[in-house]
Write an enzyme that holds these catalytic residues in place. Structure first.
Site, PDB file in Angstrom:
ATOM      1  N   ASP A  88       5.647   0.647  11.679  1.00 21.80           N
ATOM      2  CA  ASP A  88       4.498   0.145  11.138  1.00 21.80           C
ATOM      3  C   ASP A  88       4.429  -1.287  11.586  1.00 21.80           C
ATOM      4  O   ASP A  88       3.366  -2.014  11.256  1.00 21.80           O
ATOM      5  CB  ASP A  88       4.341   0.178   9.596  1.00 21.80           C
ATOM      6  CG  ASP A  88       4.013   1.456   9.150  1.00 21.80           C
ATOM      7  OD1 ASP A  88       3.400   2.248  10.183  1.00 21.80           O
ATOM      8  OD2 ASP A  88       3.795   1.762   7.970  1.00 21.80           O
ATOM      9  N   LYS A 100       0.740  -1.246  -0.047  1.00 23.00           N
ATOM     10  CA  LYS A 100       0.052   0.198  -0.119  1.00 23.00           C
ATOM     11  C   LYS A 100       0.857   1.239   0.021  1.00 23.00           C
ATOM     12  O   LYS A 100       0.630   2.232  -0.663  1.00 23.00           O
ATOM     13  CB  LYS A 100      -0.995   0.125   1.335  1.00 23.00           C
ATOM     14  CG  LYS A 100      -1.846   1.158   1.080  1.00 23.00           C
ATOM     15  CD  LYS A 100      -2.241   1.378   2.538  1.00 23.00           C
ATOM     16  CE  LYS A 100      -1.686   2.138   3.504  1.00 23.00           C
ATOM     17  NZ  LYS A 100      -2.163   2.888   4.608  1.00 23.00           N
ATOM     18  N   ASN A 101       1.870   1.240   0.905  1.00 24.92           N
ATOM     19  CA  ASN A 101       2.888   2.400   0.876  1.00 24.92           C
ATOM     20  C   ASN A 101       3.688   2.780  -0.454  1.00 24.92           C
ATOM     21  O   ASN A 101       4.103   3.833  -0.583  1.00 24.92           O
ATOM     22  CB  ASN A 101       3.767   2.440   2.258  1.00 24.92           C
ATOM     23  CG  ASN A 101       3.092   2.235   3.535  1.00 24.92           C
ATOM     24  OD1 ASN A 101       1.885   2.928   3.356  1.00 24.92           O
ATOM     25  ND2 ASN A 101       3.564   1.903   4.562  1.00 24.92           N
ATOM     26  N   ARG A 140       3.255  17.493  12.621  1.00 23.23           N
ATOM     27  CA  ARG A 140       3.862  16.413  11.722  1.00 23.23           C
ATOM     28  C   ARG A 140       4.327  17.144  10.414  1.00 23.23           C
ATOM     29  O   ARG A 140       3.962  18.240  10.041  1.00 23.23           O
ATOM     30  CB  ARG A 140       2.672  15.550  11.241  1.00 23.23           C
ATOM     31  CG  ARG A 140       2.397  14.468  12.459  1.00 23.23           C
ATOM     32  CD  ARG A 140       1.343  13.830  12.351  1.00 23.23           C
ATOM     33  NE  ARG A 140       2.004  12.805  11.245  1.00 23.23           N
ATOM     34  CZ  ARG A 140       1.182  11.567  10.836  1.00 23.23           C
ATOM     35  NH1 ARG A 140      -0.258  11.345  11.514  1.00 23.23           N
ATOM     36  NH2 ARG A 140       1.578  10.625  10.091  1.00 23.23           N
ATOM     37  N   CYS A 160      -4.253  18.170  11.327  1.00 24.91           N
ATOM     38  CA  CYS A 160      -2.716  18.420  11.335  1.00 24.91           C
ATOM     39  C   CYS A 160      -2.281  19.854  11.244  1.00 24.91           C
ATOM     40  O   CYS A 160      -2.671  20.541  10.031  1.00 24.91           O
ATOM     41  CB  CYS A 160      -2.118  17.646  10.136  1.00 24.91           C
ATOM     42  SG  CYS A 160      -0.238  17.738   9.976  1.00 24.91           S
ATOM     43  N   ARG A 184      -8.171  -0.542   5.468  1.00 22.87           N
ATOM     44  CA  ARG A 184      -7.261   0.176   4.826  1.00 22.87           C
ATOM     45  C   ARG A 184      -5.936  -0.250   4.254  1.00 22.87           C
ATOM     46  O   ARG A 184      -5.347   0.506   3.586  1.00 22.87           O
ATOM     47  CB  ARG A 184      -7.171   1.541   5.777  1.00 22.87           C
ATOM     48  CG  ARG A 184      -8.442   2.309   5.990  1.00 22.87           C
ATOM     49  CD  ARG A 184      -7.802   3.656   6.898  1.00 22.87           C
ATOM     50  NE  ARG A 184      -6.519   4.308   6.574  1.00 22.87           N
ATOM     51  CZ  ARG A 184      -5.483   4.607   7.072  1.00 22.87           C
ATOM     52  NH1 ARG A 184      -5.690   4.106   8.466  1.00 22.87           N
ATOM     53  NH2 ARG A 184      -4.565   4.980   6.647  1.00 22.87           N
TER      54      ARG A 184
END
Length: 429
Positions: A316, A22-23, A131, A126, A408
């Site tokens: 992760d 996914k990333n 971040r 945010c 997700r």
């Protein structure tokens, strides 16, 4: 709202196909904005975030089609997306779309590089500086863009085009590295990104961009050099295997015992995590079509870890590893250095009988002889799968609610585990 029910106690044995990352898939999809020709991406996972980003890109004018929907196609294997941004019809990424997925903010780089303007909502919740959204903005300014913040939107103007620059990130940021590398492909002259992220997903994006005609050197190292070109072309590219999914299922096997081949997994994408798993007592070997993970009746040894940017232990996988350590024969310490507030799974693991206390950025885990099933609630993507791992060995029934978080980032998790003997099912509300 769906939930997942698990009856603990079954070992895992069999084969689990590893999906595309996914990333990696998300920035690759966003790269389609850089060309008016078709970008074809193979091995794209079927995930909620992929569907959401497809919707966002179509809002900008990207046409798309999907292979892999035919009857008989194995849905545990990736799909193929064809993305064509022949004409950008809208350079605004609205709050109602960007707020649902932070990675969608990355469209800001390709939009301003190709169109000279962009208006992109700040990600939900945010503020600048909390971040590293400021890394994106500072980098685009160094490339010659004029930027204002108006009513929660980043408004970028570079109608005369971007110009190469030497950009040094104050700290490693995967998202900023993705975004500024994409923007620099169409900038005039050379751009140097120093202290760049080294993650395999960054290198995968660079390889795709090079296939589209970009000139990039050094991806996978801390210094990336990009020589801008006037335009990029279409390309066909296969998304790399998901190293986080690989590590997650490897930890599930280490937790339950058993013997599983992770089909398509690549060890070089997560060497440090696999080294840590070996220290816990798992046996990991390279096989022809992936990785074999095996643990017999031996106990789980406690291991201390600290999360770090690649090639260190991934943040992760921190929650999944903590779940594994709840059953270790002794005390382990897990230090989180990448993200704040990433110990939200602790209180839910405690509901299963885990003994964990927090000391600043470190979670101290005292292994217990057994966990007990209970209703638990997913708080985010990685935390939710840590509860599944714990539930696989908990006595009795564990019910994980709010599993939309899982959707997700994990493609048909309950089906993959169920094929290997786990007593797990999705309960639809």
């Amino acid at each position: 709202m769906d939930s997942i029910k698990i009856i603990g106690g079954a070992q895992l044995n069999g084969v689990i196909p590893i999906s595309g990352a996914k990333n990696a898939a998300l920035p690759l999809m966003i790269a389609s904005l850089l060309t008016d020709e078709t970008l074809t991406l193979e091995n794209v996972p079927r995930l909620r975030d992929v569907a959401q980003l497809t919707h966002i890109l179509s809002n900008h004018g990207v046409d798309y089609s999907v292979d892999g929907k035919r009857t008989g196609v194995d849905e545990l294997r990736g799909q193929t997306l064809h993305l064509t941004a022949r004409a950008i019809v809208d350079t605004t990424a609205p709050y109602e779309l960007v707020s649902k997925m932070r990675a969608s903010f990355w469209v800001i780089g390709p939009l301003v590089a190709r169109m000279g303007v962009a208006r992109v909502s700040l990600p939900g919740g945010c503020a600048i500086g909390t971040r590293p959204v400021d890394f994106f903005i500072d980098g685009l300014k160094q490339l010659g863009a004029e930027i204002e913040i108006e009513a929660g939107y980043v408004v970028v103007n570079a109608r005369k085009g971007l110009t190469g620059a030497h950009i040094t990130f104050p700290r490693v940021s995967v998202g900023a590295t993705h975004t500024l590398m994409m923007a620099a492909t169409l900038a005039k002259g050379e751009t140097i990104l120093e202290n760049a992220a080294r993650e395999p997903e960054v290198e995968d994006l660079a390889n795709c961009l090079k296939g589209m005609g970009a000139k990039i050197e050094g991806a996978g190292t801390s210094i990336i050099r990009i020589e801008g070109v006037p335009r990029l072309k279409g390309h066909r590219h296969a998304v790399i295997a998901d190293r986080i999914e690989t590590g997650t299922y490897a930890m599930a096997v280490a937790m339950t015992g058993g013997d599983v081949v992770l089909q398509g997994a690549r060890a070089e994408l997560l060497d440090e995590a696999l080294n840590v798993l070996r220290q816990t007592g798992a046996d990991i070997t390279q096989v022809e079509d992936g990785l074999r993970i095996y643990r017999n009746g031996n106990g789980i040894a406690p291991v201390d870890v600290t999360t770090e940017p690649f090639p260190g232990f991934p943040t992760d996988l921190q929650a999944q590893f903590m779940a594994l350590m709840t059953r270790a024969g002794g005390q382990s310490r897990i230090t989180e250095t990448i993200f704040e507030n990433r110990f939200m799974h602790v209180q839910e693991l405690a509901r299963l009988g885990a003994r964990i206390r927090i000391d600043g950025k470190t979670a101290i885990v005292d292994g217990v002889d057994s966990l007990r099933g209970a209703p638990v609630m997913a708080t985010d993507l990685r935390a939710s799968v840590s509860l599944v791992i714990a539930g696989l060995v908990a006595e009795g029934e564990t019910n994980v609610s709010r599993v939309y978080h899982l959707d997700r980032g994990f493609e048909r998790l309950e089906e993959k585990l169920g094929r290997c003997g786990a007593m797990i099912e999705r309960i639809s509300a």
